[in-house]
Design a protein around this motif. Structure first.
Motif, mmCIF file in Angstrom:
data_model
loop_
_atom_site.group_PDB
_atom_site.id
_atom_site.type_symbol
_atom_site.label_atom_id
_atom_site.label_comp_id
_atom_site.label_asym_id
_atom_site.label_seq_id
_atom_site.Cartn_x
_atom_site.Cartn_y
_atom_site.Cartn_z
ATOM 1 N N GLY A 1 50.234 69.278 63.974
ATOM 2 C CA GLY A 1 51.267 69.492 62.981
ATOM 3 C C GLY A 1 51.044 70.692 62.093
ATOM 4 N N MET A 2 49.785 71.031 61.843
ATOM 5 C CA MET A 2 49.527 72.071 60.864
ATOM 6 C C MET A 2 48.847 73.299 61.441
ATOM 7 S SD MET A 2 48.642 69.860 57.517
ATOM 8 C CE MET A 2 48.914 71.285 56.491
ATOM 9 N N LEU A 3 48.076 73.138 62.477
ATOM 10 C CA LEU A 3 47.314 74.258 62.988
ATOM 11 C C LEU A 3 47.889 74.838 64.276
ATOM 12 C CD1 LEU A 3 43.715 72.835 62.454
ATOM 13 C CD2 LEU A 3 45.003 74.348 60.946
ATOM 14 N N GLY A 4 48.781 74.118 64.906
ATOM 15 C CA GLY A 4 49.337 74.601 66.161
ATOM 16 C C GLY A 4 48.318 74.635 67.280
ATOM 17 N N CYS A 5 47.402 73.687 67.294
ATOM 18 C CA CYS A 5 46.359 73.642 68.318
ATOM 19 C C CYS A 5 46.938 73.271 69.671
ATOM 20 C CB CYS A 5 45.298 72.614 67.940
ATOM 21 S SG CYS A 5 44.345 73.044 66.495
ATOM 22 N N THR A 6 46.263 73.717 70.706
ATOM 23 C CA THR A 6 46.625 73.335 72.066
ATOM 24 C C THR A 6 46.174 71.901 72.316
ATOM 25 O OG1 THR A 6 44.521 74.020 73.024
ATOM 26 C CG2 THR A 6 46.259 75.723 72.833
ATOM 27 N N PRO A 7 46.714 71.231 73.327
ATOM 28 C CA PRO A 7 46.233 69.885 73.658
ATOM 29 C C PRO A 7 44.726 69.863 73.938
ATOM 30 C CG PRO A 7 48.310 70.287 74.753
ATOM 31 C CD PRO A 7 47.894 71.602 74.121
ATOM 32 N N GLN A 8 44.203 70.914 74.553
ATOM 33 C CA GLN A 8 42.767 71.000 74.819
ATOM 34 C C GLN A 8 41.985 71.003 73.509
ATOM 35 O OE1 GLN A 8 41.467 74.721 76.613
ATOM 36 N NE2 GLN A 8 39.744 73.705 77.609
ATOM 37 N N GLU A 9 42.420 71.787 72.553
ATOM 38 C CA GLU A 9 41.736 71.853 71.256
ATOM 39 C C GLU A 9 41.831 70.528 70.504
ATOM 40 O OE1 GLU A 9 42.338 76.613 70.345
ATOM 41 O OE2 GLU A 9 43.999 75.218 69.954
ATOM 42 N N VAL A 10 42.966 69.860 70.620
ATOM 43 C CA VAL A 10 43.116 68.551 69.977
ATOM 44 C C VAL A 10 42.113 67.563 70.566
ATOM 45 C CG1 VAL A 10 44.666 66.575 69.633
ATOM 46 C CG2 VAL A 10 45.507 68.908 69.284
ATOM 47 N N MET A 11 41.988 67.544 71.903
ATOM 48 C CA MET A 11 41.009 66.648 72.532
ATOM 49 C C MET A 11 39.603 66.965 72.041
ATOM 50 S SD MET A 11 42.135 66.064 76.491
ATOM 51 C CE MET A 11 42.905 67.638 76.843
ATOM 52 N N GLU A 12 39.282 68.234 71.925
ATOM 53 C CA GLU A 12 37.947 68.632 71.473
ATOM 54 C C GLU A 12 37.710 68.183 70.035
ATOM 55 O OE1 GLU A 12 37.809 72.409 74.545
ATOM 56 O OE2 GLU A 12 38.194 72.803 72.424
ATOM 57 N N LEU A 13 38.709 68.294 69.176
ATOM 58 C CA LEU A 13 38.595 67.795 67.802
ATOM 59 C C LEU A 13 38.410 66.282 67.785
ATOM 60 C CD1 LEU A 13 41.380 69.873 66.008
ATOM 61 C CD2 LEU A 13 38.914 70.004 65.565
ATOM 62 N N GLN A 14 39.141 65.586 68.647
ATOM 63 C CA GLN A 14 39.021 64.136 68.718
ATOM 64 C C GLN A 14 37.631 63.721 69.197
ATOM 65 O OE1 GLN A 14 42.379 63.378 71.263
ATOM 66 N NE2 GLN A 14 43.724 62.916 69.527
ATOM 67 N N LEU A 15 37.092 64.438 70.161
ATOM 68 C CA LEU A 15 35.731 64.142 70.634
ATOM 69 C C LEU A 15 34.732 64.310 69.494
ATOM 70 C CD1 LEU A 15 35.802 65.984 74.079
ATOM 71 C CD2 LEU A 15 35.726 63.498 73.740
ATOM 72 N N ALA A 16 34.817 65.427 68.779
ATOM 73 C CA ALA A 16 33.894 65.684 67.666
ATOM 74 C C ALA A 16 34.039 64.620 66.584
ATOM 75 C CB ALA A 16 34.141 67.082 67.091
ATOM 76 N N GLY A 17 35.262 64.253 66.259
ATOM 77 C CA GLY A 17 35.477 63.211 65.257
ATOM 78 C C GLY A 17 34.906 61.876 65.688
#
Length: 176
Positions: free
Chosen positions: A32-48
């Motif tokens: 919603g705010m950063l315009g991340c790709t689905p790949q980047e979202v998955m990577e953020l979710q993994l880190a979280g």
């Protein structure tokens, strides 16, 4: 944060618990705010998810390192492109080799990998759940030696999504 994004986040918070909620929040925020790709979202979710597991065990959360993230992504993309699954790639250059090529001086280093065929919204949570329920993967995630991590995700043939987390550090006060 806009009202719709806040409402979506609150609704997700009521339905999910623990790291799953954090992963959804990161995904919603990133999209919603950063315009991340689905790949980047998955990577953020993994880190979280990884940091949630660490904090549950009273272990310091890890910082996300861009160099380690690039190595984790390279590993995930290599497995997806070449259709293998393992810590030892066909060319022989594993995560330690890649870290050395990037100039990382390692005291302690580790890698965990997973793949699954869940939908994009569920795939990272499924891998973190697998790691949580595997004693050797969980031990890698929660060791006190690591201070930073990088996560990578890549889509491959047959609907497979590959996930990699690379860890490094030499935390003071951690027994040898």
């Amino acid at each position: 944060m806009n009202r719709r994004l806040t409402a979506v986040t609150r609704a997700a918070s009521r339905r999910l618990s623990g790291w799953k909620c954090a992963a959804v929040f990161c995904g919603v925020l990133a999209l919603g705010m950063l315009g991340c790709t689905p790949q980047e979202v998955m990577e953020l979710q993994l880190a979280g998810g990884i940091n949630h597991l660490r904090t549950e065990q009273q272990v310091q959360p890890l910082s996300v390192d861009p160099v380690l993230s690039s190595v984790a992504r390279m590993r995930a993309e290599d497995m997806a492109a070449k259709g293998y699954f393992g810590h030892q790639p066909p060319d022989g250059c594993d995560h330690r080799c890649l870290l050395q090529r990037k100039g990382i001086q390692m005291a302690w280093a580790g890698e965990i990998i997973a793949w699954n065929t869940y939908a994009p919204a569920q795939t990272a949570a499924a891998s973190v759940n697998l790691w949580e329920n595997s004693p050797s993967h969980y031990a890698t995630i929660t060791t006190c030696h690591f201070t930073r991590m990088g996560t990578g995700a890549a889509s491959g043939a047959g609907g497979r999504t590959y996930h990699v987390a690379v860890f490094e550090g030499d935390a003071p006060g951690c027994p040898p």
